[in-house]
Motif scaffolding. Structure first.
Motif, short mmCIF file in Angstrom:
data_model
loop_
_atom_site.label_atom_id
_atom_site.label_comp_id
_atom_site.label_asym_id
_atom_site.label_seq_id
_atom_site.Cartn_x
_atom_site.Cartn_y
_atom_site.Cartn_z
N GLU A 100 -20.28 -7.20 -19.81
CA GLU A 100 -19.08 -7.95 -20.18
C GLU A 100 -19.47 -9.28 -20.82
O GLU A 100 -18.89 -9.69 -21.84
CB GLU A 100 -18.22 -8.20 -18.95
CG GLU A 100 -16.92 -8.95 -19.26
CD GLU A 100 -16.08 -9.21 -18.03
OE1 GLU A 100 -14.93 -9.63 -18.19
OE2 GLU A 100 -16.59 -9.00 -16.91
N TYR A 101 -20.46 -9.95 -20.24
CA TYR A 101 -20.93 -11.22 -20.78
C TYR A 101 -21.47 -11.04 -22.20
O TYR A 101 -21.12 -11.77 -23.13
CB TYR A 101 -22.02 -11.79 -19.86
CG TYR A 101 -22.79 -12.94 -20.47
CD1 TYR A 101 -22.24 -14.23 -20.52
CD2 TYR A 101 -24.07 -12.74 -20.99
CE1 TYR A 101 -22.96 -15.27 -21.08
CE2 TYR A 101 -24.79 -13.79 -21.54
CZ TYR A 101 -24.23 -15.05 -21.59
OH TYR A 101 -24.93 -16.09 -22.15
N LEU A 118 -22.02 -4.15 -14.97
CA LEU A 118 -20.79 -4.43 -15.71
C LEU A 118 -20.62 -5.91 -16.02
O LEU A 118 -20.25 -6.26 -17.16
CB LEU A 118 -19.58 -3.90 -14.95
CG LEU A 118 -19.46 -2.37 -14.89
CD1 LEU A 118 -18.25 -1.96 -14.06
CD2 LEU A 118 -19.37 -1.77 -16.29
N PRO A 119 -20.89 -6.84 -15.07
CA PRO A 119 -20.81 -8.27 -15.43
C PRO A 119 -21.75 -8.64 -16.56
O PRO A 119 -21.40 -9.44 -17.44
CB PRO A 119 -21.20 -8.97 -14.12
CG PRO A 119 -20.83 -8.02 -13.05
CD PRO A 119 -21.11 -6.66 -13.63
N CYS A 120 -22.95 -8.07 -16.56
CA CYS A 120 -23.91 -8.35 -17.64
C CYS A 120 -23.37 -7.86 -18.98
O CYS A 120 -23.41 -8.59 -19.99
CB CYS A 120 -25.24 -7.67 -17.32
SG CYS A 120 -26.45 -7.76 -18.65
N GLN A 122 -15.55 2.87 -17.46
CA GLN A 122 -15.87 1.46 -17.17
C GLN A 122 -17.07 1.00 -17.98
O GLN A 122 -17.09 -0.10 -18.50
CB GLN A 122 -16.15 1.29 -15.67
CG GLN A 122 -14.92 1.45 -14.79
CD GLN A 122 -15.26 1.16 -13.34
OE1 GLN A 122 -15.71 0.06 -13.00
NE2 GLN A 122 -15.05 2.14 -12.47
N TYR A 144 -17.72 -1.10 -23.09
CA TYR A 144 -18.56 -2.15 -23.66
C TYR A 144 -19.59 -1.60 -24.67
O TYR A 144 -20.28 -2.38 -25.32
CB TYR A 144 -19.34 -2.86 -22.55
CG TYR A 144 -18.45 -3.53 -21.52
CD1 TYR A 144 -17.63 -4.59 -21.87
CD2 TYR A 144 -18.42 -3.08 -20.20
CE1 TYR A 144 -16.81 -5.20 -20.93
CE2 TYR A 144 -17.61 -3.69 -19.25
CZ TYR A 144 -16.80 -4.74 -19.64
OH TYR A 144 -16.00 -5.35 -18.71
N SER A 149 -24.58 -3.30 -9.21
CA SER A 149 -23.52 -4.31 -9.06
C SER A 149 -23.48 -5.32 -10.20
O SER A 149 -22.43 -5.87 -10.53
CB SER A 149 -23.69 -5.05 -7.73
OG SER A 149 -24.96 -5.69 -7.67
N ASP A 150 -24.65 -5.57 -10.84
CA ASP A 150 -24.67 -6.58 -11.90
C ASP A 150 -24.57 -5.99 -13.30
O ASP A 150 -24.57 -6.72 -14.29
CB ASP A 150 -25.95 -7.43 -11.81
CG ASP A 150 -27.22 -6.58 -11.77
OD1 ASP A 150 -27.10 -5.34 -11.75
OD2 ASP A 150 -28.32 -7.16 -11.72
#
Length: 553
Positions: free
Chosen positions: A511-512, A507-509, A536, A540, A504-505
């Motif tokens: 992206e950041y 893609l946010p990681c 997806q 990145y 769960s973390d």
């Protein structure tokens, strides 16, 4: 005095529950040092590795259940970790079975540890567990402390870093059709600077090239539209063989000059090694200051097959070329390393190149350490007090961050199992005879091939392909062999569809991190996932590197 006494009486009715702190960190980050410091401060430390070691020792609670499942892993009444690891490698499902044995036992020991901590009234306890975050649900912790080297980078060993690294010089050569160009391209893909003698000569012969004027004086007819025309130059050499020596006296010093500039550039950029790609390297070895010679070779049949497929090639022309080149056997006799490309895929050549680099590194440990230290020091800077947030630290110190794909960004077990199911479903329809045998023998055959064909043990795709081919041929299912490529392609596509299984973390990681100026993100995997099939994740990622790409596990 009464208040204090009364307070003590009241407090004695309550149990002080220590704060539970999980301590974790990747290898080499300094977790052990942090753990030791917590001990010196008086905090009880639960060391998971030591607990497992105790469970595996003579009389340990894990010995009996492990012995029931894997009797060969027990040596002198204790669990032998090396033998146990070998068993786990043979069957991926065994790891989950082992975890179902060990995790409850560790939890039981941790419970006893915490009860003791409560009884002694400590402020906090430390759980020293390298895989804490991978199994967070198994640990009831109030805080997680991750040990990292990110904020503690320093410039050290100035005596090493003040001097430039002198790259190892590797000469790469091979006769026509042996695969030298493929080997050269692989060196480039690994990041090694490659000096291509043919390209250099082409540049010298082009308009404005340094060789144009002196060649015009030697052979005026060989100059066409301001550049050296190789065909006309060859005609002139055939008419007068002495022209060749005069031409060499012109070209060789110019090539040497370009090579010197190339090497100086490699020194300035801190390269570990440089590659000199020259088909005539051994004919003029004295002109090259090389530390090692690598010769690319193949059988005569393979060489001829490759060359005769080239446009405009004839048997007579091929023989003429061979007559002008040093015989392959003689080249191999002069080689420090031999790269054999006489295989149906490039996997074996990549493995040989990886082994070669590893041998050079082992032979030159001081150079290896110096190169690594120089690399670290170039990115280590003093952090400005005004730039201490994580984004600024990352931007100041790093150009690229590499993530392990499997079980770090995504649960890779699920797509692999789905891919295996899809593979066998395909085989049931298109390769029914092989499918029956493969369902019960696939893993065993792959393990056998790791020993029989060590040059492909790093490439799971090739291992799986060769295992299917071997099983297919063992039952003379020749008509099914042509379907193997499609089967493997289907497997890799499904295995690579990992977007639904990202943590769960993840893609946010990513992206950041992707928003940090000039930051590149890379994926590493021992498997064969192609993240093109995971859009997806792929959005990145600058580069994805598999064990098959590198040539080593």
């Amino acid at each position: 005095s009464y208040v204090i006494a009364g307070g003590s009486a009241i407090m004695s009715r309550f149990i002080v529950r220590p704060v539970q702190i999980g301590l974790t960190g990747s290898i080499g980050m300094g977790k052990s040092a942090a753990s030791l410091h917590f001990k010196t401060l008086g905090f009880p430390v639960f060391d998971a590795d030591q607990v497992v070691h105790s469970l595996y020792s003579v009389g340990g609670k894990a010995v009996s259940p492990v012995q029931t499942l894997w009797p060969d892993a027990i040596v002198d009444g204790a669990v032998n970790r090396k033998k146990l690891s070998e068993k786990l490698l043979q069957d991926a499902d065994s790891l989950k079975i082992l975890e179902s044995i060990v995790h409850p036992l560790v939890a039981e020991e941790r419970k006893l540890f915490y009860e003791t901590a409560i009884s002694t009234g400590v402020l906090a306890v430390i759980y020293d567990i390298p895989l804490l975050l991978e199994n967070r649900s198994s640990y009831e912790v109030d805080y997680v402390a991750v040990v990292t080297a990110l904020l503690f980078l320093k410039i050290t060993a100035n005596s090493l870093t003040s001097q430039p690294t002198m790259p190892v010089q590797i000469g790469l050569t091979g006769s026509i059709g042996m695969g030298k160009s493929t080997a050269s391209a692989h060196f480039k893909s690994l990041g090694f600077p490659v000096f291509d003698a043919d390209i250099t000569v082409h540049s010298l012969y082009s308009i404005g090239g340094k060789a144009v004027a002196p060649v015009r004086e030697l052979c005026p007819d060989a100059i066409v539209e301001g550049a050296v025309n190789r065909a006309k130059l060859s005609e002139r050499i055939l008419q007068d063989p002495n022209v060749l020596k005069e031409l060499e006296n012109i070209v060789h010093p110019l090539v040497a000059e370009e090579r010197k500039l190339f090497y100086e550039q490699a020194i300035s950029t801190g390269a570990l090694a440089v590659i000199y790609d020259d088909p005539l390297l051994l004919d003029y070895k004295k002109r090259y200051e090389v530390d090692y010679v690598a010769v690319v070779t193949a059988s005569e049949e393979t060489q001829k097959h490759r060359v005769m497929k080239r446009p405009g090639m004839t048997a007579e022309k091929f023989q003429l070329i061979l007559s002008k080149q040093m015989p392959d056997a003689q080249k191999r006799a002069l080689a420090d390393f031999i790269i054999n490309t006489d295989y149906p895929s490039k996997a074996q050549a990549k493995a040989q190149i990886a082994n070669m680099i590893e041998s050079i590194v082992e032979e030159r440990p001081q150079l290896w350490q110096q190169w690594k230290q120089r690399t670290v020091s170039t990115m280590s800077k003093a952090v400005s007090p005004s730039r201490v947030d994580s984004e600024s630290v990352l931007a100041d110190h790093f150009d690229l961050i590499a993530f392990d794909l499997d079980m770090t960004l995504a649960d890779s077990n699920i797509p692999v199992h789905h891919a295996e199911d899809m593979l066998f479903n395909y085989m049931d329809v298109h390769m029914p005879r092989t499918a029956v045998l493969a369902r019960s023998n696939m893993k065993t055959k792959m393990n056998e091939l790791r020993t029989e064909q060590p040059l492909i043990k790093h490439n799971l795709g090739e291992l799986r392909k060769e295992a299917l081919r071997s099983l297919c041929m063992s039952i003379d299912a020749i008509e099914e062999e042509s379907k193997i490529e499609n089967a493997i392609e289907l497997f890799i596509q499904e295995r690579s569809s990992i977007d639904p299984y990202l943590y769960s973390d993840s893609l946010p990681c990513l992206e950041y991190l992707s928003k940090i100026s000039n930051m590149k993100l890379c994926i590493l995997t021992n498997g064969n996932a192609d993240i093109v099939h995971a859009p997806q994740l792929n959005q990145y990622i600058t580069q994805s590197i598999t064990a098959g790409d590198i040539g080593i596990w």
